[in-house]
Design an enzyme around this catalytic site. Sequence first.
Site, PDB file in Angstrom:
ATOM      1  N   HIS B 313       0.858  -1.189   0.000  1.00  0.00           N
ATOM      2  CA  HIS B 313       0.000   0.000   0.000  1.00  0.00           C
ATOM      3  C   HIS B 313       0.888   1.232   0.000  1.00  0.00           C
ATOM      4  CE1 HIS B 313      -2.983   2.917   1.197  1.00  0.00           C
ATOM      5  NE2 HIS B 313      -3.933   2.011   1.110  1.00  0.00           N
ATOM      6  N   ARG B 333      -6.038  10.269  -0.197  1.00  0.00           N
ATOM      7  CA  ARG B 333      -5.713  10.632  -1.580  1.00  0.00           C
ATOM      8  C   ARG B 333      -6.989  10.854  -2.397  1.00  0.00           C
ATOM      9  NH1 ARG B 333      -2.803   6.165  -3.705  1.00  0.00           N
ATOM     10  NH2 ARG B 333      -2.997   5.220  -1.657  1.00  0.00           N
TER      11      ARG B 333
END
Lengths: 214, 541
Positions: B313, B333
Amino acid sequence: MGEQAEDSGRSGDQVNLTINGKSISAPSSLSVIQALWHTGYPRVKSVGCLEGVCGSCRVMVRRVDSREVTTELGCQVLIEEGMQVNFLLFPTPTHHRYQLEEINSSWEVQGKFHKFFPEAEMCRHCGGCNQTCPKGISVELGVELASKGRFEEAGALFIECVLCNLCQTACPESIAPNHVGLFSRRVSAYFHIRPSNLINRLEKLRKGELEIIK
Amino acid sequence: MTNGIPYATALEQYEPKAERPLPDQEMSGEELRRAYHPDHYADSIVELNVGTNKGDACHRQLADILQADARIDEADLAGAPIVETDVLVIGGGGAGCAAALTASRGGASVILATKLRIGDSNTVMAEGGIQASIEKDDTPQMHYDDTLKGGHQNVNKDLVAKLVMNGPDVVRWLIQQGMQFDLDKYGDLLTRRAGGTSADRIVYYRDYTGLEMMRVLQEAVRTSRIDVWDYSPAVELLSDELGHCAGAVISSLEDNRYKLIKAKSVIIATGGIGRLHLNKFPTSNHFGATGDGLVLAYRLGARLQDVDSFQYHPSGLAYPQHLAGTLITEAVRSAGAYLLNGNGDRFIEELQPRDQVAAAILRECAEGRGVTVDGGGQGIWLDTPGVELREPGIFDARFPKLIELGKKSNIDPRKQPLLIYPTLHYQNGGVVIDENCQSSVPGLYCVGEVCGGIHGRNRLMGNALLEIIAFGRIAGNHAMETAPSHKHKKSSIEHLSQLRRELTLANMPMDKQGPALFPSYAKFENDSDYGGLHKTTQVES
């Protein structure tokens, strides 16, 4: 690249403390659990997500120069000089047995709540649950609101609850406040969340209007 | 350690800005992956020497445990108590609970055995949300296409079709278990976008989606008829004379005894592998994520796929060091946070698929544009203050867990960027399953992260929480429906003779035992009475 393995030795001043009666010395940048591993003590039970959301690593903590004993989550407590820590193994789970399907309509929720959780109205407002909660939840108020049938408000207090069961352990009436909180949250969703965007999509799927071309 | 910009210097140079341009990208996603993704590190991949996948590529550390000796032999089972059930579920995360609830409500007797406590799982830590195509400008087909593209086409298309078509009903089912979601003022589900997707499709509950899901499922299981065995890791499966799965051997952490559970069907839902720290990466995973289910299934002859493919990740915390590896949800994000190197420049379109973004971060660090930390570690900035500038108050409203993490780190993410570095997050491959979650071994189902085929070689955000519930229900239902037509089989661990013969013939070392159960630093093997605090006590001989 990739040389950032976890759980190797860490920087930080060495501090001395006792965990479950054993004297331990470890760098101050470690959590209670990491300090145990660092010094070679096995620790398997009472370890879970290591991020403070599973409620497994319950510890009692006493800090130097303090008479107060607090209950916290071991993965979230950084070690300090002179600290005393004891792990609390997980207690017997709740004895409550209920299925949401037993509640026929939202009009019945309050009645059924008192049937499922008969002790809830016995709260003697000792505050033990508030004191033990490692997440700072107003547990006692939550129980009171649920007993009055204000489930949405009660449930909202328990957003951060990780089911560590400390409040249940602390309750002289065996109320299981965390489960009262969770019940309050669950009935609110079960009876009241009816999103139209979801329902429209389910209808389209039911009519076979949406298919996958592979 | 590669060169980079020291943390203090980089932080001093950092200035919060609402907008920053993205420079032209010189490398394609494929080039980035090949050059920098850890799946492509030299010497991390080996060929398997024994078992169904002999000759296939596998990560070296995973191959070590897949080809390890068993922890038990016949003598260990003498006098062990035997219990019978229709369905045995191994694993107490979201997938295991969904399977157990479905089977139990359908009338089957169910035992749910889990290594630690029910709910101790990666599910509880999932933050981002669940993918389900419910918005008007979205369709299951788009969800299907995105998943294929994200997985580099390397998926089982039937499984993906089933996954996406189940999305909306999974959300309905969860609400009916009592799970809450974030809603708009009219009561509609709020949605947000995941990396690598073409529509707003993530439904969520703050950044506590997994916690909310897990506590609700856990409560549903605890208050039901399901027999829950905590602290009960499975150390071996049982087989009948045809090699079909017939149950499992449990090693109780409470009384250190072996127990046999004979079952008509076994559902493995043990999750992933992060705590093996592949390629020495930190991990976002739960303490128990040591790939036990893969080992158990493989020994019984179940076919695996893509066991050389893992997800790192992009946003694991890199500073402070005691929290290294802790996940910061991709939703940050999604909300518009930029990634900045030590010079304060963007270097990748932030919502590209995870493997590409992780590779780009590793490139920045390898080429000296990362931020280095005293005492080890490096990373790049997750520009949270930029988001707060554009949308004041967003972190308080949407990301309470991140604010908490900031408090523990002495960093206010609204004012100061967070240092991040890829963290080992997900096992893309796993046991091959059919549309009913059946492995190639009759009587053995697998569900959740332990399976392969659904996410290809790269998983999209929100598809894991969807998968565990969608397929958990399918597995539980199928196991329950077939239970009446099955009888309890004669059960043994005879398949281990075959394993040991193969290991000997292939000249494999027999000094290691699997499944791993716990990461090595927990010193489980020294802990002869499993009690917890016995410093390097000898295991009695």
